[in-house]
Design a protein around this motif. Structure first.
Motif, PDB file in Angstrom:
ATOM      1  N   ARG A 105      -8.580  -3.792   6.360  1.00  0.00           N
ATOM      2  CA  ARG A 105      -9.576  -3.026   5.609  1.00  0.00           C
ATOM      3  C   ARG A 105      -9.599  -3.432   4.138  1.00  0.00           C
ATOM      4  O   ARG A 105     -10.661  -3.527   3.522  1.00  0.00           O
ATOM      5  N   PHE A 106      -8.397  -3.673   3.583  1.00  0.00           N
ATOM      6  CA  PHE A 106      -8.331  -4.088   2.174  1.00  0.00           C
ATOM      7  C   PHE A 106      -8.990  -5.444   1.977  1.00  0.00           C
ATOM      8  O   PHE A 106      -9.806  -5.623   1.052  1.00  0.00           O
ATOM      9  N   ALA A 109       0.863  -1.187   0.000  1.00  0.00           N
ATOM     10  CA  ALA A 109       0.000   0.000   0.000  1.00  0.00           C
ATOM     11  C   ALA A 109       0.887   1.220   0.000  1.00  0.00           C
ATOM     12  O   ALA A 109       1.932   1.242   0.672  1.00  0.00           O
ATOM     13  N   ASP A 110       0.524   2.208  -0.789  1.00  0.00           N
ATOM     14  CA  ASP A 110       1.248   3.484  -0.818  1.00  0.00           C
ATOM     15  C   ASP A 110       2.734   3.306  -1.099  1.00  0.00           C
ATOM     16  O   ASP A 110       3.587   3.994  -0.523  1.00  0.00           O
ATOM     17  N   GLN A 167      -1.960  -5.872  10.324  1.00  0.00           N
ATOM     18  CA  GLN A 167      -2.114  -4.445  10.077  1.00  0.00           C
ATOM     19  C   GLN A 167      -3.571  -4.084   9.783  1.00  0.00           C
ATOM     20  O   GLN A 167      -4.259  -4.781   9.029  1.00  0.00           O
ATOM     21  N   ASP A 168      -4.004  -2.973  10.330  1.00  0.00           N
ATOM     22  CA  ASP A 168      -5.367  -2.516  10.093  1.00  0.00           C
ATOM     23  C   ASP A 168      -5.592  -2.218   8.610  1.00  0.00           C
ATOM     24  O   ASP A 168      -6.680  -2.467   8.082  1.00  0.00           O
ATOM     25  N   ARG A 169      -4.566  -1.702   7.933  1.00  0.00           N
ATOM     26  CA  ARG A 169      -4.705  -1.388   6.501  1.00  0.00           C
ATOM     27  C   ARG A 169      -4.953  -2.668   5.707  1.00  0.00           C
ATOM     28  O   ARG A 169      -5.765  -2.679   4.772  1.00  0.00           O
ATOM     29  N   THR A 170      -4.261  -3.751   6.067  1.00  0.00           N
ATOM     30  CA  THR A 170      -4.497  -5.043   5.422  1.00  0.00           C
ATOM     31  C   THR A 170      -5.904  -5.523   5.704  1.00  0.00           C
ATOM     32  O   THR A 170      -6.612  -6.013   4.825  1.00  0.00           O
ATOM     33  N   ILE A 175       3.487  -3.418   3.538  1.00  0.00           N
ATOM     34  CA  ILE A 175       2.957  -3.153   4.871  1.00  0.00           C
ATOM     35  C   ILE A 175       2.820  -4.427   5.699  1.00  0.00           C
ATOM     36  O   ILE A 175       2.707  -4.367   6.926  1.00  0.00           O
TER      37      ILE A 175
END
Length: 263
Positions: free
Chosen positions: A255-256, A231-232, A250-253, A236
């Motif tokens: 959410r994806f 991401a970005d 990871q929260d980003r993972t 991550i």
């Protein structure tokens, strides 16, 4: 897909190799698309790259075989190491492209040539094989991907899934030691995509080193040995695919995965 066969000639017996990227940076003007990305793919390992659009996944893949020139960083494929911030010789580039095959989202077949000719011609141009040798190897590979009956057809007479399988056969014809796949099923209907995924599963089972950018979450979870989430422009999270799908760190993972799995 019809029954496939594995070619037995000596040109098919290629040992898989490793791919190592260290500190890859790619900038387009003031925009940093890859930010110090490092990754290790061991011989025979299948690594899946997933993440949101714009994460840098496809750019990273194109940097590995220098279709995109990284701003800085080091790429090592087998015994070949390339420092990307310095001049890359034509021999280094040729050696890299010889060892690393690539399959794109689009099929990139020559529309005015038969399927057989599409697979044979690169062998003649790159490897110096005779017409008879190249066509024999091409037929072996078309059988392998279940398309021997399409050898004399033009690409326009093939479905999208069939054209992508021809593209895989063409890449394999150069006897690569590793394969890069950039969303190979994204342009296909789900049913046709299954044909391509079947071939990729067979390659994985045979021990081909593979780095796969994919939106096929079942493939990423069930076929890959190692999962990388980007991401970005950064990695991550990475690790065991089933572990990440079950309990991402990871929260980003999280959410994806929720977004793609809940569709």
């Amino acid at each position: 897909m019809s029954e496939t066969t594995t070619p037995s000639d000596k040109t098919a017996q290629v040992r898989p190799t490793s791919i190592h990227a260290h500190g890859l940076v790619k900038k387009f003007g003031d925009v940093t698309v890859l930010d110090e990305v490092s990754m290790d793919v061991e011989p025979g390992q299948v690594v899946a790259l997933i993440g949101p659009s714009g994460a840098g996944k496809s750019t990273f893949l194109r940097c590995i075989n220098l279709l995109e020139r990284p701003t800085s960083g080091t790429i090592t494929v087998g015994d070949l190491t390339i420092e990307t911030s310095t001049t890359v010789s034509s021999k280094q580039l040729s050696d890299l492209r010889r060892d690393v095959g690539m399959v794109f989202q689009s099929f990139n077949l020559f529309p005015h040539m038969s399927v057989l000719r599409n697979v044979a011609l690169p062998q003649m141009r790159v490897l110096g094989r005779s017409k008879d040798e190249a066509e024999s190897r091409a037929m072996d590979l078309l059988k392998r991907v279940g398309l021997a009956e399409k050898a004399d057809q033009y690409p326009s007479r093939c479905s999208g899934g069939q054209q992508q399988r021809v593209a895989i056969a063409r890449a394999l014809a150069l006897d690569p030691k590793a394969m890069l796949f950039d969303e190979p099923t994204s342009a296909l209907d789900p049913e046709l995509g299954l044909e391509v995924l079947e071939v990729m599963r067979e390659l994985a089972a045979e021990g081909m080193t593979m780095l796969v950018v994919t939106h096929e979450m079942h493939f990423a979870r069930d076929v890959s040995d190692h999962l990388v989430v980007m991401a970005d422009g950064r990695i991550i999270e990475e690790g065991d695919p089933k572990q990440i799908f079950t309990d991402p760190a990871q929260d980003r993972t999280r959410r994806f995965l929720r977004a793609v799995l809940d569709r």
